[in-house]
Design a protein around this motif. Sequence first.
Motif, PDB file in Angstrom:
ATOM      1  N   ARG A  31       0.833  -1.215   0.000  1.00  0.00           N
ATOM      2  CA  ARG A  31       0.000   0.000   0.000  1.00  0.00           C
ATOM      3  C   ARG A  31       0.861   1.254   0.000  1.00  0.00           C
ATOM      4  N   SER A  32       1.967   1.211   0.747  1.00  0.00           N
ATOM      5  CA  SER A  32       2.865   2.381   0.807  1.00  0.00           C
ATOM      6  C   SER A  32       3.520   2.629  -0.551  1.00  0.00           C
ATOM      7  N   LEU A  33       3.903   1.540  -1.225  1.00  0.00           N
ATOM      8  CA  LEU A  33       4.515   1.679  -2.538  1.00  0.00           C
ATOM      9  C   LEU A  33       3.547   2.340  -3.515  1.00  0.00           C
ATOM     10  N   GLY A  34       2.308   1.874  -3.556  1.00  0.00           N
ATOM     11  CA  GLY A  34       1.316   2.470  -4.447  1.00  0.00           C
ATOM     12  C   GLY A  34       1.062   3.922  -4.116  1.00  0.00           C
ATOM     13  N   HIS A  35       0.957   4.238  -2.831  1.00  0.00           N
ATOM     14  CA  HIS A  35       0.723   5.625  -2.403  1.00  0.00           C
ATOM     15  C   HIS A  35       1.877   6.529  -2.826  1.00  0.00           C
ATOM     16  N   HIS A  36       3.099   6.036  -2.658  1.00  0.00           N
ATOM     17  CA  HIS A  36       4.291   6.812  -3.033  1.00  0.00           C
ATOM     18  C   HIS A  36       4.306   7.081  -4.531  1.00  0.00           C
ATOM     19  N   LEU A  37       4.002   6.077  -5.328  1.00  0.00           N
ATOM     20  CA  LEU A  37       4.026   6.242  -6.779  1.00  0.00           C
ATOM     21  C   LEU A  37       2.939   7.204  -7.253  1.00  0.00           C
ATOM     22  N   ARG A  38       1.768   7.120  -6.666  1.00  0.00           N
ATOM     23  CA  ARG A  38       0.695   8.052  -7.036  1.00  0.00           C
ATOM     24  C   ARG A  38       1.080   9.490  -6.684  1.00  0.00           C
ATOM     25  N   ASN A  39       1.730   9.666  -5.555  1.00  0.00           N
ATOM     26  CA  ASN A  39       2.185  11.010  -5.170  1.00  0.00           C
ATOM     27  C   ASN A  39       3.216  11.567  -6.145  1.00  0.00           C
ATOM     28  N   LEU A  40       3.959  10.676  -6.794  1.00  0.00           N
ATOM     29  CA  LEU A  40       4.940  11.110  -7.794  1.00  0.00           C
ATOM     30  C   LEU A  40       4.295  11.400  -9.147  1.00  0.00           C
ATOM     31  N   GLY A  41       3.005  11.074  -9.280  1.00  0.00           N
ATOM     32  CA  GLY A  41       2.304  11.348 -10.525  1.00  0.00           C
ATOM     33  C   GLY A  41       2.066  10.148 -11.410  1.00  0.00           C
ATOM     34  N   TYR A  42       2.353   8.951 -10.901  1.00  0.00           N
ATOM     35  CA  TYR A  42       2.173   7.744 -11.702  1.00  0.00           C
ATOM     36  C   TYR A  42       0.722   7.281 -11.690  1.00  0.00           C
ATOM     37  N   ASP A  43       0.300   6.723 -12.817  1.00  0.00           N
ATOM     38  CA  ASP A  43      -0.982   6.034 -12.930  1.00  0.00           C
ATOM     39  C   ASP A  43      -0.716   4.556 -12.640  1.00  0.00           C
ATOM     40  N   ILE A  44      -1.564   3.943 -11.818  1.00  0.00           N
ATOM     41  CA  ILE A  44      -1.294   2.602 -11.304  1.00  0.00           C
ATOM     42  C   ILE A  44      -2.284   1.581 -11.864  1.00  0.00           C
ATOM     43  N   GLU A  45      -1.754   0.443 -12.314  1.00  0.00           N
ATOM     44  CA  GLU A  45      -2.560  -0.719 -12.697  1.00  0.00           C
ATOM     45  C   GLU A  45      -2.089  -1.901 -11.860  1.00  0.00           C
ATOM     46  N   GLU A  46      -3.005  -2.514 -11.099  1.00  0.00           N
ATOM     47  CA  GLU A  46      -2.660  -3.666 -10.270  1.00  0.00           C
ATOM     48  C   GLU A  46      -3.526  -4.860 -10.635  1.00  0.00           C
ATOM     49  N   THR A  47      -2.965  -6.039 -10.558  1.00  0.00           N
ATOM     50  CA  THR A  47      -3.721  -7.252 -10.824  1.00  0.00           C
ATOM     51  C   THR A  47      -3.025  -8.449 -10.187  1.00  0.00           C
ATOM     52  N   ILE A  48      -3.740  -9.549 -10.088  1.00  0.00           N
ATOM     53  CA  ILE A  48      -3.181 -10.824  -9.655  1.00  0.00           C
ATOM     54  C   ILE A  48      -3.155 -11.744 -10.873  1.00  0.00           C
ATOM     55  N   LEU A  49      -1.985 -12.203 -11.229  1.00  0.00           N
ATOM     56  CA  LEU A  49      -1.854 -13.086 -12.380  1.00  0.00           C
ATOM     57  C   LEU A  49      -2.437 -14.468 -12.074  1.00  0.00           C
ATOM     58  N   ASP A  50      -3.125 -15.029 -13.044  1.00  0.00           N
ATOM     59  CA  ASP A  50      -3.680 -16.379 -12.953  1.00  0.00           C
ATOM     60  C   ASP A  50      -3.030 -17.200 -14.078  1.00  0.00           C
ATOM     61  N   PRO A  51      -1.800 -17.660 -13.875  1.00  0.00           N
ATOM     62  CA  PRO A  51      -1.014 -18.237 -14.976  1.00  0.00           C
ATOM     63  C   PRO A  51      -1.661 -19.440 -15.648  1.00  0.00           C
ATOM     64  N   TYR A  52      -2.220 -20.346 -14.868  1.00  0.00           N
ATOM     65  CA  TYR A  52      -2.748 -21.587 -15.426  1.00  0.00           C
ATOM     66  C   TYR A  52      -4.015 -21.344 -16.244  1.00  0.00           C
ATOM     67  N   ASN A  53      -4.889 -20.504 -15.741  1.00  0.00           N
ATOM     68  CA  ASN A  53      -6.183 -20.297 -16.397  1.00  0.00           C
ATOM     69  C   ASN A  53      -6.174 -19.209 -17.465  1.00  0.00           C
ATOM     70  N   GLU A  54      -5.224 -18.273 -17.390  1.00  0.00           N
ATOM     71  CA  GLU A  54      -5.284 -17.131 -18.301  1.00  0.00           C
ATOM     72  C   GLU A  54      -4.029 -16.906 -19.131  1.00  0.00           C
ATOM     73  N   TRP A  55      -2.913 -17.583 -18.784  1.00  0.00           N
ATOM     74  CA  TRP A  55      -1.655 -17.306 -19.478  1.00  0.00           C
ATOM     75  C   TRP A  55      -1.013 -18.551 -20.083  1.00  0.00           C
ATOM     76  N   ASN A  56      -1.758 -19.634 -20.182  1.00  0.00           N
ATOM     77  CA  ASN A  56      -1.280 -20.858 -20.843  1.00  0.00           C
ATOM     78  C   ASN A  56       0.003 -21.394 -20.222  1.00  0.00           C
ATOM     79  N   GLU A  57       0.097 -21.302 -18.887  1.00  0.00           N
ATOM     80  CA  GLU A  57       1.276 -21.777 -18.174  1.00  0.00           C
ATOM     81  C   GLU A  57       0.961 -23.056 -17.398  1.00  0.00           C
TER      82      GLU A  57
END
Length: 211
Positions: A31-57
């Motif tokens: 949470r602190s990392l995201g807050h710090h990056l937003r304060n610097l002006g970054y736009d944030i995209e977060e997700t949880i990867l699902d390798p077996y079901n969505e990435w053919n792994e």
Amino acid sequence: YLRICEIIAHRLPLACLFENVPAFANSLAGRSLGHHLRNLGYDIEETILDPYNEWNEPQDRRRWVMVASFKPGFKLRPPGTRFSRTAADFLDAPGEHDFADAQRIAKSIESLRLHNQRHAELGHGFRFTTINRNSIKIPTLVRSYHKINTGPFVATAYGPRLLRKHEAERIMGCAIDCTHYATAIEILGQGVQTRIFQEILAQLGSFLARG
């Protein structure tokens, strides 16, 4: 992560990519990392990867991913492809080395079986996993795999054997420039499924290159 935040604040790269275990997303550090990056002006995209079901792994090794970009609007697009092959694509064909490889760890496997049996009698769920060429999923490779304390082991006509270095490299999608088995496995076990991150970086690069 504080050192990473310091480097980013000093250099202000156009975009950053972070990954960690899923629980990191809601940790104080995450949470602190995201807050710090937003304060610097970054736009944030977060997700949880699902390798077996969505990435053919072949491994269902879920990871938290954060992409921070000064250019807003990036959205990660998983291919949406479930793994539909078998472990045979990553394992060697049965061969002359199977007997020696199985014999090499036979005593450790027997000790592990007895250890798991004792825990089972106590109502615990400890066990190790074994795969074969027809397996449709490969359990996560951990950094301590070389210690023969967990699977996945490969079933052979002579008993279970360890994954070979080049088989683990095929599973993770990268080659490790190290001939020492334990060191290579530790690196792979702490690494990422590189095919996924190559695709993520390709999507990010394409997004940033647009006018």
